[in-house]
Design an enzyme around this catalytic site. Structure first.
Site, short mmCIF file in Angstrom:
data_model
loop_
_atom_site.label_atom_id
_atom_site.label_comp_id
_atom_site.label_asym_id
_atom_site.label_seq_id
_atom_site.Cartn_x
_atom_site.Cartn_y
_atom_site.Cartn_z
N SER A 50 0.84 -1.20 0.00
CA SER A 50 0.00 0.00 0.00
C SER A 50 0.88 1.25 0.00
O SER A 50 2.10 1.18 0.22
CB SER A 50 -0.90 0.02 1.24
OG SER A 50 -0.10 0.16 2.41
N ASP A 82 -1.36 -1.88 -3.99
CA ASP A 82 -2.74 -1.92 -3.50
C ASP A 82 -3.29 -0.51 -3.39
O ASP A 82 -2.68 0.36 -2.75
CB ASP A 82 -2.75 -2.62 -2.13
CG ASP A 82 -4.15 -2.93 -1.63
OD1 ASP A 82 -5.06 -3.05 -2.46
OD2 ASP A 82 -4.32 -3.07 -0.40
N HIS A 83 -4.41 -0.25 -4.00
CA HIS A 83 -5.10 1.05 -3.92
C HIS A 83 -4.21 2.23 -4.31
O HIS A 83 -4.03 3.17 -3.54
CB HIS A 83 -5.66 1.27 -2.51
CG HIS A 83 -6.87 0.47 -2.22
ND1 HIS A 83 -8.10 0.71 -2.79
CD2 HIS A 83 -7.05 -0.62 -1.42
CE1 HIS A 83 -8.98 -0.17 -2.36
NE2 HIS A 83 -8.37 -1.00 -1.54
N ASP A 104 -7.15 2.95 -8.14
CA ASP A 104 -8.46 3.02 -7.49
C ASP A 104 -9.10 4.36 -7.80
O ASP A 104 -8.88 5.36 -7.11
CB ASP A 104 -8.30 2.83 -5.98
CG ASP A 104 -9.65 2.83 -5.26
OD1 ASP A 104 -10.68 2.99 -5.94
OD2 ASP A 104 -9.65 2.67 -4.02
N GLU A 134 -11.26 -0.57 -10.20
CA GLU A 134 -12.31 -0.79 -9.21
C GLU A 134 -13.57 -0.04 -9.59
O GLU A 134 -13.54 1.12 -10.00
CB GLU A 134 -11.85 -0.36 -7.82
CG GLU A 134 -12.92 -0.61 -6.75
CD GLU A 134 -12.40 -0.53 -5.32
OE1 GLU A 134 -13.19 -0.82 -4.40
OE2 GLU A 134 -11.23 -0.17 -5.11
N GLY A 181 -10.65 -3.24 6.83
CA GLY A 181 -10.40 -3.16 8.27
C GLY A 181 -10.94 -4.36 9.02
O GLY A 181 -11.63 -5.23 8.47
N HIS A 213 -11.73 -7.11 -2.34
CA HIS A 213 -10.96 -6.42 -1.31
C HIS A 213 -11.65 -6.64 0.04
O HIS A 213 -12.77 -7.11 0.12
CB HIS A 213 -10.88 -4.92 -1.61
CG HIS A 213 -9.92 -4.58 -2.70
ND1 HIS A 213 -8.81 -3.80 -2.49
CD2 HIS A 213 -9.89 -4.93 -4.00
CE1 HIS A 213 -8.14 -3.68 -3.62
NE2 HIS A 213 -8.78 -4.35 -4.56
N ILE A 257 -6.20 -9.92 1.63
CA ILE A 257 -6.20 -10.16 3.08
C ILE A 257 -5.10 -9.33 3.72
O ILE A 257 -3.92 -9.51 3.43
CB ILE A 257 -5.98 -11.67 3.37
CG1 ILE A 257 -7.11 -12.50 2.75
CG2 ILE A 257 -5.87 -11.91 4.87
CD1 ILE A 257 -6.83 -13.99 2.69
#
Length: 311
Positions: A50, A82-83, A104, A134, A181, A213, A257
């Site tokens: 991330s 990621d993102h 994203d 996404e 989260g 996700h 994950i």
């Protein structure tokens, strides 16, 4: 083994009715735990980074840790952003050795999302890198991503064909009820994935890889350990593993994950420091943390993803 893209991984996963686990990494012990588990299970694996992880550990350090892991284990392994929030961070990761990036654009209107995603796809494909886009918004908080529950949106199946066709994106993350989260649902609230939406998307995008996700299940053993050894942790309820298993047998080829890894590692560190108060050597309390990560990832591969023996 050299790092690979997810293109062949996803084709095999789609045809084989399983999913590849995408686990977020932040330090050496997490990288080791994940890749050792994948090697033991002979499973392909995706290591995700991330924006927060890049700030914490530095892009170069993370690259070298992942490269070291690729030398140590002989399994297909991809390195994924990621993102990614904008073109610049995606470009930096593409130029810096990542084999896959996510852009994203879900916070934007449909046309803006298409324009941004297409720009990243065009640059990435020139470099032999694959791109995840996404549609829809997951609720929850994880690193840079924060979406309040009232702003969460399920993916609209009517938009997916146009989005994929106009952007050329290689895989699509959708929102069907997962959440970022550890604190996904309130106590007493039953998590429910919208498999009807997933099924409709599968019809619109045949033989196309879908991504979920926010798919941590929040192992209550780790939650209990954190509480037992001094951690203040509210009730944490994740996505039931049987729902994720069902998703992995469909068009879902990648399941993300992160929170589960954090909980497993934190539980081990808290337990070790509480039981061995004389420990001041990081190797002493990070070793069981790494072991917990390995145990968790092997469990996910065996009982959720179904990717054992697919390397």
């Amino acid at each position: 083994m050299a790092l690979v893209t997810t293109r062949e991984m996803f084709k095999k996963a789609y045809d084989g009715g399983y999913a590849v686990g995408a686990f977020n990494v932040n330090n050496m012990e997490i990288v080791q735990g994940i890749t050792e588990a994948a090697a033991q299970e002979r499973s392909p694996v995706i290591l995700q980074v991330s924006a927060g992880a890049r700030r914490y550990a530095n892009h170069t350090y993370l690259m070298k840790l992942v490269e070291a892991a690729a030398l140590e284990v002989d399994i297909p392994m991809a390195l994924h952003l990621d993102h990614g929030a904008d073109f610049e961070i995606c470009k930096s990761c593409i130029d810096g050795g990542f084999t896959s990036v996510m852009i994203d654009g879900s916070r934007f209107a449909f046309e803006e999302n298409i324009a941004l995603t297409k720009k990243v796809v065009e640059y990435a494909h020139e470099k032999g890198v694959v791109v995840e886009g996404e549609l829809g918004k997951l609720a929850g908080v994880e690193d840079e991503v924060e979406v309040h529950e009232e702003n969460a949106l399920y993916t609209n199946p009517d938009e997916v064909e146009e989005f994929v066709a106009r952007t050329g994106v290689d895989s699509l993350a959708i929102a069907i009820g997962t959440s970022h989260g550890a604190f996904k649902f309130k106590p007493g609230q039953r998590p429910q994935l919208r498999f009807d939406i997933l099924a409709e998307i599968e019809k619109r995008l045949p033989n196309y890889p879908i991504v979920l996700h926010g798919s941590s299940s929040v192992n209550q053993k780790y939650v209990a350990d954190i509480r037992k050894y001094g951690g203040i942790l509210d009730d944490a309820i994740g996505i039931p593993e049987e729902m994720l298993r069902k998703a992995a047998q469909s068009a879902v080829c990648k399941i993300n994950i992160d929170s589960d890894v954090r909980l497993a590692m934190t539980a081990a560190v808290r337990r070790d420091l509480a039981e061995h108060q004389g420990h001041f050597d990081p190797r002493e309390y990070l070793r069981p943390a790494r072991d917990n990560v390995r145990e968790l990832v092997r469990h996910k591969i065996q009982h959720v993803l179904g990717s054992s023996g697919q390397a």
